[in-house]
Design a protein around this motif. Structure first.
Motif, PDB file in Angstrom:
ATOM      1  N   LEU A  77       2.461  -5.823   2.224  1.00 52.23           N
ATOM      2  CA  LEU A  77       1.237  -5.162   1.761  1.00 52.23           C
ATOM      3  C   LEU A  77       0.105  -6.171   1.602  1.00 52.23           C
ATOM      4  O   LEU A  77      -1.068  -5.861   1.884  1.00 52.23           O
ATOM      5  CB  LEU A  77       1.510  -4.453   0.435  1.00 52.23           C
ATOM      6  CG  LEU A  77       2.468  -3.253   0.500  1.00 52.23           C
ATOM      7  CD1 LEU A  77       2.706  -2.687  -0.894  1.00 52.23           C
ATOM      8  CD2 LEU A  77       1.930  -2.178   1.425  1.00 52.23           C
ATOM      9  N   GLY A  78       0.435  -7.407   1.167  1.00 51.36           N
ATOM     10  CA  GLY A  78      -0.590  -8.438   1.034  1.00 51.36           C
ATOM     11  C   GLY A  78      -1.200  -8.799   2.373  1.00 51.36           C
ATOM     12  O   GLY A  78      -2.410  -9.044   2.478  1.00 51.36           O
ATOM     13  N   GLN A  79      -0.392  -8.835   3.454  1.00 50.41           N
ATOM     14  CA  GLN A  79      -0.920  -9.131   4.779  1.00 50.41           C
ATOM     15  C   GLN A  79      -1.825  -8.021   5.287  1.00 50.41           C
ATOM     16  O   GLN A  79      -2.675  -8.251   6.141  1.00 50.41           O
ATOM     17  CB  GLN A  79       0.242  -9.351   5.756  1.00 50.41           C
ATOM     18  CG  GLN A  79       1.069 -10.590   5.458  1.00 50.41           C
ATOM     19  CD  GLN A  79       2.254 -10.717   6.391  1.00 50.41           C
ATOM     20  OE1 GLN A  79       2.415  -9.927   7.313  1.00 50.41           O
ATOM     21  NE2 GLN A  79       3.094 -11.712   6.147  1.00 50.41           N
ATOM     22  N   MET A  80      -1.643  -6.818   4.757  1.00 53.56           N
ATOM     23  CA  MET A  80      -2.489  -5.689   5.149  1.00 53.56           C
ATOM     24  C   MET A  80      -3.697  -5.537   4.243  1.00 53.56           C
ATOM     25  O   MET A  80      -4.423  -4.544   4.326  1.00 53.56           O
ATOM     26  CB  MET A  80      -1.663  -4.399   5.142  1.00 53.56           C
ATOM     27  CG  MET A  80      -0.576  -4.372   6.185  1.00 53.56           C
ATOM     28  SD  MET A  80       0.322  -2.800   6.188  1.00 53.56           S
ATOM     29  CE  MET A  80       1.392  -3.038   7.600  1.00 53.56           C
ATOM     30  N   GLY A  81      -3.895  -6.481   3.313  1.00 51.39           N
ATOM     31  CA  GLY A  81      -5.062  -6.452   2.457  1.00 51.39           C
ATOM     32  C   GLY A  81      -4.894  -5.663   1.179  1.00 51.39           C
ATOM     33  O   GLY A  81      -5.883  -5.387   0.488  1.00 51.39           O
ATOM     34  N   ILE A  82      -3.686  -5.289   0.846  1.00 48.74           N
ATOM     35  CA  ILE A  82      -3.431  -4.529  -0.376  1.00 48.74           C
ATOM     36  C   ILE A  82      -2.842  -5.485  -1.400  1.00 48.74           C
ATOM     37  O   ILE A  82      -1.715  -5.974  -1.238  1.00 48.74           O
ATOM     38  CB  ILE A  82      -2.468  -3.354  -0.123  1.00 48.74           C
ATOM     39  CG1 ILE A  82      -3.048  -2.432   0.954  1.00 48.74           C
ATOM     40  CG2 ILE A  82      -2.201  -2.588  -1.400  1.00 48.74           C
ATOM     41  CD1 ILE A  82      -2.105  -1.326   1.370  1.00 48.74           C
ATOM     42  N   GLN A  83      -3.583  -5.761  -2.465  1.00 47.18           N
ATOM     43  CA  GLN A  83      -3.153  -6.689  -3.499  1.00 47.18           C
ATOM     44  C   GLN A  83      -2.657  -5.903  -4.713  1.00 47.18           C
ATOM     45  O   GLN A  83      -3.373  -5.070  -5.258  1.00 47.18           O
ATOM     46  CB  GLN A  83      -4.308  -7.612  -3.910  1.00 47.18           C
ATOM     47  CG  GLN A  83      -4.865  -8.458  -2.780  1.00 47.18           C
ATOM     48  CD  GLN A  83      -3.835  -9.432  -2.211  1.00 47.18           C
ATOM     49  OE1 GLN A  83      -2.930  -9.884  -2.931  1.00 47.18           O
ATOM     50  NE2 GLN A  83      -3.969  -9.760  -0.927  1.00 47.18           N
TER      51      GLN A  83
END
Length: 375
Positions: A77-83
């Motif tokens: 999810l972090g690689q997809m911009g979701i923090q």
């Protein structure tokens, strides 16, 4: 005149003996060269990767017991911009961590589709109905050779209700047919160099010599040379189209080889015994008996007398009986054919496990004319 008649009789007897020996000689087997050998460097390569399966119906990993699943999901999810907020503890049951494996065939080119196998890495109950997310597949050198993604097919089913559970086949592994796309080709030395190495599937000096003689007979003297009992050096045309045609003709050659070496394969775990047609038995006497131990338990109840203030006590009584059947001495062999060997061993009335012990003892005694291999 008498000497001439005597010589003619001897000639007839010799011819008869030779014909009789030919009838009883083991028949030669004609096989294609492609079934006996393979080309050096022409092989598949194993690929492996780590991925996530999503969309499961509550049968995924329990993240409290498999923390790497939650960590992998947060990283994705972090690689997809979701923090996600710090300290977030994901408790999802529709995600499972899996290992993805595949076989990259020889001569695979970019864009080709290959099948992949997914296997649960955590404690997922079932992968049925899940979807494998984009997973890079790497080779032994650490380079990515394929990328996998797709719907997982599981060859099983299961159901549970009120504490009862029924399951058919294995639900923690499945396949994605054509689920990986080849991204990189593996170089092969097939079209380089003047000579190629032909490797026999089994080491055998007589087979290596026969194959070399057959190749030289068809394609000319000096085309093939046996380097040892397994490897042959073959001279091939340099031009690619001519070399491919040469290899195609070479693989179609019929090789007539002698009877293979006698061998008996024993699987000690399953009790399987497999032997080839060259196995023979020498004369031997085998004593085979069975020892059986029977334990019978009978429940007993001790009831106290009236007004004795005693308590009812339950106990058990065990009866042990040992019986040993007499071991009869059976004469086995000599047997010259596989069917005779099977009949002789079946006459002992032994089970598969007993047969393993009998064969090992006969080999030690020199009565089994074969190589014994235990796997």
């Amino acid at each position: 005149m008498r000497n001439r008649v005597f010589g003619r009789i001897l000639w007839i007897l010799s011819a008869s003996l030779l014909a009789l020996a030919a009838l009883h000689a083991p028949a030669a087997q004609a096989e294609r060269l492609k079934d006996l050998a393979s080309w050096q460097g022409v092989r598949g390569n194993q690929l492996i990767g780590y991925g996530l399966i999503v969309g499961l119906d509550g049968t995924g990993d329990q993240t409290s017991q498999a923390p790497f699943t939650g960590q992998s999901l947060q990283s994705m999810l972090g690689q997809m911009g979701i923090q996600l907020p710090q300290g977030t503890n994901l408790q999802l049951k529709n995600v499972a961590a899996v290992m993805v494996t595949a076989q990259l065939p020889a001569f695979s080119q970019p864009g080709q589709q290959i099948d992949v196998t997914v296997s649960s890495l955590g404690n997922a109950k079932s992968l049925r109905g899940g979807t494998l997310l984009l997973t890079p597949l790497k080779g032994a050198d650490g380079e990515v050779y394929a990328v996998a993604q797709g719907n997982v097919i599981v060859g099983g089913a299961g159901a549970s209700a009120n504490g009862s559970r029924v399951q058919i086949n294995h639900l923690s592994a499945g396949r994605v047919p054509g689920g990986a796309t080849v991204e990189r080709a593996v170089p092969t030395p097939l079209l380089s160099g003047e000579f190629m190495q032909l490797e026999l599937n089994q080491s055998d000096f007589s087979t290596a010599r026969t194959v070399a003689e057959r190749i030289n007979q068809v394609f000319g003297e000096g085309t093939a040379t046996a380097l040892d009992g397994r490897v042959l050096r073959v001279k091939a045309p340099r031009e690619p189209n001519a070399r491919i045609g040469f290899l195609a003709d070479l693989e179609g050659l019929d090789i007539t080889r002698g009877t293979p070496a006698a061998k008996v394969i024993i699987n000690a775990r399953t009790g399987s015994v497999v032997m080839n047609q060259s196995v023979t038995l020498g004369p031997a006497a085998v004593a085979h008996g069975n020892l059986s131990v029977t334990i019978t338990t009978t429940p007993l109840v001790s009831q106290p007398s009236a007004f004795s203030n005693g308590q009812t006590v339950q106990a058990e009584r065990s009866d042990i009986a040992i019986r040993q059947d007499p071991g009869q001495l059976n004469l086995v062999g000599p047997a010259a054919k596989l069917e005779d060997v099977v009949k002789a061993l079946n006459a002992l009335g032994a089970t598969a496990q007993d047969l393993i012990i009998i064969l090992q003892a006969m080999k030690a005694a020199g009565a089994l004319k074969a190589e014994l291999e235990v796997i």
